[in-house]
Design an enzyme around this catalytic site. Structure first.
Site, PDB file in Angstrom:
ATOM      1  N   ASP A 151      -7.117  -1.455  -4.475  1.00  0.00           N
ATOM      2  CA  ASP A 151      -8.140  -1.084  -3.492  1.00  0.00           C
ATOM      3  C   ASP A 151      -9.067  -0.014  -4.066  1.00  0.00           C
ATOM      4  O   ASP A 151     -10.277  -0.024  -3.836  1.00  0.00           O
ATOM      5  CB  ASP A 151      -7.500  -0.559  -2.217  1.00  0.00           C
ATOM      6  CG  ASP A 151      -6.634  -1.584  -1.508  1.00  0.00           C
ATOM      7  OD1 ASP A 151      -6.892  -2.797  -1.642  1.00  0.00           O
ATOM      8  OD2 ASP A 151      -5.688  -1.171  -0.814  1.00  0.00           O
ATOM      9  N   ASP A 170       0.848  -1.183   0.000  1.00  0.00           N
ATOM     10  CA  ASP A 170       0.000   0.000   0.000  1.00  0.00           C
ATOM     11  C   ASP A 170       0.882   1.231   0.000  1.00  0.00           C
ATOM     12  O   ASP A 170       2.016   1.197   0.489  1.00  0.00           O
ATOM     13  CB  ASP A 170      -0.910   0.021   1.229  1.00  0.00           C
ATOM     14  CG  ASP A 170      -2.019  -1.015   1.175  1.00  0.00           C
ATOM     15  OD1 ASP A 170      -2.499  -1.324   0.069  1.00  0.00           O
ATOM     16  OD2 ASP A 170      -2.412  -1.512   2.246  1.00  0.00           O
TER      17      ASP A 170
END
Length: 160
Positions: A139, A121
């Protein structure tokens, strides 16, 4: 291949390539936990590894438990999304696009889990000290797809 499945293939491929390419740039240029402030007080690139699910769900569980659980759940979810895609008529292109985004995002994060055992991330939004959990392109695709899916479920007639 019909136009319906070409759409699935293209959206999935673009999503996975964008996701994996951006993650590769982060892995190649930033140390783990390094932060680059982009918009002061609002947005940074922050290289983190998420061993859990959404919002770090189950991050504290043993790696073996997480690996099996997330691989099984991800595979079942992807199969369910493909089933929904198959049963959705071509007359609902926005819904088909949403399902393709969800599938592409799931594949992108599944690749990370298989390669690294964690999800990379790096998109970090915040206001002062309040941070939204960091996320990535996969995401984002899942979130956009789910938003359109929920809209269709709430406001339109859908086949499921």
């Amino acid at each position: 291949m019909t136009a319906k499945y070409q759409m699935l293939a293209i959206i999935t491929l673009v999503t996975v390539i964008a996701d994996q390419a951006t993650k590769q740039v982060i892995l190649a240029t930033m140390a783990l936990h390094e932060t680059i402030e982009v918009i002061p007080g609002f947005f940074s690139l922050t290289h983190i590894h998420n061993p859990g699910g959404a919002f770090g769900f189950m991050a504290g569980q043993p790696q073996g438990v997480r690996a099996v659980l997330f691989l099984v759940v991800s595979t079942l979810a992807a199969a369910f999304v493909l089933y929904l895609y198959k049963t959705t008529p071509r007359t609902l292109p926005w819904l088909l696009g949403a399902l393709a985004l969800i599938f592409g995002g799931a594949v992108g994060n599944l690749i990370d889990r298989i390669r690294f055992g964690v999800v990379v991330d790096f998109l970090d939004f915040y206001v002062k000290g309040l941070h939204w959990p960091a996320f990535n392109v996969a995401d984002s695709a899942i979130t956009v797809g789910m938003t359109v899916l929920v809209f269709h479920i709430l406001f339109k007639k859908v086949p499921f």
